[in-house]
Design a protein around this motif. Structure first.
Motif, PDB file in Angstrom:
ATOM      1  N   GLN A 119       0.813  -1.208   0.000  1.00  0.00           N
ATOM      2  CA  GLN A 119       0.000   0.000   0.000  1.00  0.00           C
ATOM      3  C   GLN A 119       0.850   1.263   0.000  1.00  0.00           C
ATOM      4  OE1 GLN A 119      -2.653  -0.406   3.320  1.00  0.00           O
ATOM      5  NE2 GLN A 119      -3.815  -2.056   2.379  1.00  0.00           N
ATOM      6  N   SER A 120       2.112   1.169   0.338  1.00  0.00           N
ATOM      7  CA  SER A 120       2.973   2.356   0.367  1.00  0.00           C
ATOM      8  C   SER A 120       4.321   2.059  -0.284  1.00  0.00           C
ATOM      9  CB  SER A 120       3.177   2.825   1.816  1.00  0.00           C
ATOM     10  OG  SER A 120       1.955   3.139   2.420  1.00  0.00           O
ATOM     11  N   PRO A 121       4.358   1.779  -1.574  1.00  0.00           N
ATOM     12  CA  PRO A 121       5.654   1.522  -2.208  1.00  0.00           C
ATOM     13  C   PRO A 121       6.516   2.769  -2.262  1.00  0.00           C
ATOM     14  CG  PRO A 121       3.948   1.660  -3.865  1.00  0.00           C
ATOM     15  CD  PRO A 121       3.258   1.705  -2.544  1.00  0.00           C
ATOM     16  N   TYR A 147       1.284  10.028 -11.489  1.00  0.00           N
ATOM     17  CA  TYR A 147       0.402  10.719 -12.429  1.00  0.00           C
ATOM     18  C   TYR A 147       0.067  12.123 -11.939  1.00  0.00           C
ATOM     19  CZ  TYR A 147      -0.631   6.275 -14.793  1.00  0.00           C
ATOM     20  OH  TYR A 147      -0.543   5.096 -15.492  1.00  0.00           O
ATOM     21  N   ASP A 148      -0.139  13.001 -12.895  1.00  0.00           N
ATOM     22  CA  ASP A 148      -0.806  14.273 -12.642  1.00  0.00           C
ATOM     23  C   ASP A 148      -2.303  13.977 -12.623  1.00  0.00           C
ATOM     24  OD1 ASP A 148      -2.072  16.763 -12.811  1.00  0.00           O
ATOM     25  OD2 ASP A 148      -0.484  17.624 -14.046  1.00  0.00           O
ATOM     26  N   PRO A 149      -3.042  14.365 -11.561  1.00  0.00           N
ATOM     27  CA  PRO A 149      -4.481  14.062 -11.513  1.00  0.00           C
ATOM     28  C   PRO A 149      -5.247  14.594 -12.717  1.00  0.00           C
ATOM     29  CG  PRO A 149      -3.706  14.861  -9.386  1.00  0.00           C
ATOM     30  CD  PRO A 149      -2.582  15.055 -10.349  1.00  0.00           C
ATOM     31  N   ARG A 150      -4.685  15.594 -13.391  1.00  0.00           N
ATOM     32  CA  ARG A 150      -5.364  16.163 -14.556  1.00  0.00           C
ATOM     33  C   ARG A 150      -5.133  15.345 -15.823  1.00  0.00           C
ATOM     34  NH1 ARG A 150      -2.625  21.951 -13.462  1.00  0.00           N
ATOM     35  NH2 ARG A 150      -0.877  20.473 -13.453  1.00  0.00           N
ATOM     36  N   ASN A 151      -4.214  14.390 -15.736  1.00  0.00           N
ATOM     37  CA  ASN A 151      -3.928  13.558 -16.904  1.00  0.00           C
ATOM     38  C   ASN A 151      -3.538  12.163 -16.435  1.00  0.00           C
ATOM     39  OD1 ASN A 151      -3.203  12.403 -19.306  1.00  0.00           O
ATOM     40  ND2 ASN A 151      -1.432  13.716 -19.687  1.00  0.00           N
ATOM     41  N   THR A 173      -0.530  20.384  -7.515  1.00  0.00           N
ATOM     42  CA  THR A 173      -0.701  20.511  -6.063  1.00  0.00           C
ATOM     43  C   THR A 173      -0.681  19.143  -5.381  1.00  0.00           C
ATOM     44  OG1 THR A 173      -3.112  20.493  -6.311  1.00  0.00           O
ATOM     45  CG2 THR A 173      -2.011  22.644  -6.258  1.00  0.00           C
ATOM     46  N   GLU A 174      -0.829  18.089  -6.186  1.00  0.00           N
ATOM     47  CA  GLU A 174      -0.716  16.725  -5.682  1.00  0.00           C
ATOM     48  C   GLU A 174      -0.426  15.794  -6.847  1.00  0.00           C
ATOM     49  OE1 GLU A 174      -4.320  15.420  -3.865  1.00  0.00           O
ATOM     50  OE2 GLU A 174      -5.489  15.515  -5.707  1.00  0.00           O
ATOM     51  N   VAL A 175       0.082  14.621  -6.521  1.00  0.00           N
ATOM     52  CA  VAL A 175       0.298  13.588  -7.531  1.00  0.00           C
ATOM     53  C   VAL A 175      -0.371  12.312  -7.055  1.00  0.00           C
ATOM     54  CG1 VAL A 175       2.436  14.546  -8.456  1.00  0.00           C
ATOM     55  CG2 VAL A 175       2.529  12.977  -6.507  1.00  0.00           C
ATOM     56  N   GLY A 180      -0.299  -1.568  -8.975  1.00  0.00           N
ATOM     57  CA  GLY A 180      -1.286  -2.634  -9.087  1.00  0.00           C
ATOM     58  C   GLY A 180      -2.664  -2.028  -9.315  1.00  0.00           C
ATOM     59  N   SER A 181      -3.617  -2.458  -8.500  1.00  0.00           N
ATOM     60  CA  SER A 181      -4.979  -1.926  -8.601  1.00  0.00           C
ATOM     61  C   SER A 181      -5.244  -0.841  -7.569  1.00  0.00           C
ATOM     62  CB  SER A 181      -5.988  -3.068  -8.407  1.00  0.00           C
ATOM     63  OG  SER A 181      -5.819  -3.667  -7.124  1.00  0.00           O
ATOM     64  N   GLN A 182      -4.213  -0.413  -6.856  1.00  0.00           N
ATOM     65  CA  GLN A 182      -4.381   0.576  -5.796  1.00  0.00           C
ATOM     66  C   GLN A 182      -3.725   1.888  -6.187  1.00  0.00           C
ATOM     67  OE1 GLN A 182      -2.491  -2.026  -2.880  1.00  0.00           O
ATOM     68  NE2 GLN A 182      -4.402  -2.074  -1.731  1.00  0.00           N
ATOM     69  N   GLU A 183      -4.105   2.943  -5.466  1.00  0.00           N
ATOM     70  CA  GLU A 183      -3.496   4.243  -5.708  1.00  0.00           C
ATOM     71  C   GLU A 183      -3.471   5.053  -4.423  1.00  0.00           C
ATOM     72  OE1 GLU A 183      -7.032   7.128  -7.300  1.00  0.00           O
ATOM     73  OE2 GLU A 183      -6.190   5.717  -8.759  1.00  0.00           O
TER      74      GLU A 183
END
Length: 316
Positions: A119-121, A147-151, A173-175, A180-183
């Motif tokens: 969960q925290s790589p 990722y950029d949340p906007r893209n 302001t965040e990434v 896997g299937s988590q973020e």
């Protein structure tokens, strides 16, 4: 004849039953019937006589109905009590005992621990800054995409498992870290503007007579420029000064040493006075200013700080 024998036996057993109940009531568990019959002070005489008559008639028929109790019964009961006491002691010692986990439970715990690591790589404690380069360290066992949340179609960076990756951020302001299937979302800090500190490091300008020649031979000011990414700063300076540097201190800050630079000779100084006589203060000292400017070439932040030299004449 058969019925008569059965009736006789029935009567005998009934008498025997009544007799046993009577003896138990009078003597307890000691069922030695001969002893009961011979103990005159245990029952009344009338009862004793009737019982003796019954006994004599029964023994005459050859019937032995004495009840024997295993003499080891008491011992066995004592042994049982000792065993129960020992078991109670064992129970006392085992009441707080926690059985070790089964192998299946241990495997489940290991799986949960692995999932927690996954969960925290990329640790949320890593600092990410706008408008500069950043480094992501992947301590997990799977690749992580940033990722950029906007893209969300194109990752900013892909960090292989167990490796680190350098990448640039702009105004995010965040990434988002995907694995896997988590973020996971991580905040991006603003890029602070550079900070410039100017420190006077000589006492020569505290005197009544201040000589240009002295101020040109020594370091009069130390300039420190503080920034999280000093390598992307463009530093310039202006004024009648001579500058050496930059060097870096133990914190990675940029250090510049500043001296006065007006004239190499007294005649050159006189020429300078002819052009800059208006720089003389009311106390008779001359004052010249200098400035340092730092520009972050990515964030475009710009900072300028200045200070002043004071002097009275070229030399003594």
């Amino acid at each position: 004849m058969i019925n008569k024998n059965r009736d006789s036996k029935f009567v005998i057993y009934q008498v025997l039953y009544i007799f046993v109940i009577t003896v138990l009531a009078l003597k307890g568990a000691d069922l030695d019937l001969r002893r009961v019959a011979l103990e005159e002070d245990t029952v009344q005489k009338e009862v004793r006589d009737s019982l003796m008559a019954v006994l004599d008639s029964l023994y005459a028929l050859g019937i032995d109905f004495s009840i024997k109790i295993d003499p080891n019964v008491v011992v066995e009961n004592e042994q049982m009590r000792e065993q129960l006491a020992a078991l109670n002691k064992k129970l006392e010692t085992l009441k707080d005992f926690v059985p070790p986990p089964k192998e299946d439970e241990i495997k489940k715990e290991e799986i949960v621990e692995e999932q927690t690591l996954l969960q925290s790589p990329i640790s949320a404690k890593q600092t990410y800054i706008q408008h500069t380069w950043n480094i992501a360290r992947n301590t997990g066992t799977v690749p992580a995409n940033i990722y950029d949340p906007r893209n969300m179609n194109n990752p900013i960076a892909v960090v292989p498992a167990g490796q680190e990756k350098k990448f640039d951020l702009t105004d995010q302001t965040e990434v988002i870290i995907k694995f896997g299937s988590q973020e996971e979302r991580i905040k991006v800090l603003p890029n602070k503007a550079p900070e410039i500190k100017i420190e006077r490091v000589t006492t020569k300008m505290n005197s009544a007579d201040i000589y240009v020649k002295d101020l040109q031979r020594i370091t009069a000011f130390k300039v420190t420029i503080i920034d999280q990414r000093p390598d992307q700063l463009k530093v310039t300076y202006a004024g009648p000064i001579s500058v050496s540097g930059p060097t870096k201190d133990s914190n990675g800050n940029l250090i510049y040493n500043v001296s006065l630079k007006i004239a190499s000779t007294e005649s050159a100084f006189d020429s300078w006075l002819d052009k800059n006589g208006n720089l003389r203060e009311s106390d008779g000292r001359y004052k010249v200013n200098f400035f340092f400017t730092a520009v972050d070439e990515k964030s475009k932040d710009r900072v300028q700080v200045g200070d002043s030299f004071f002097f009275t004449e070229f030399s003594n």
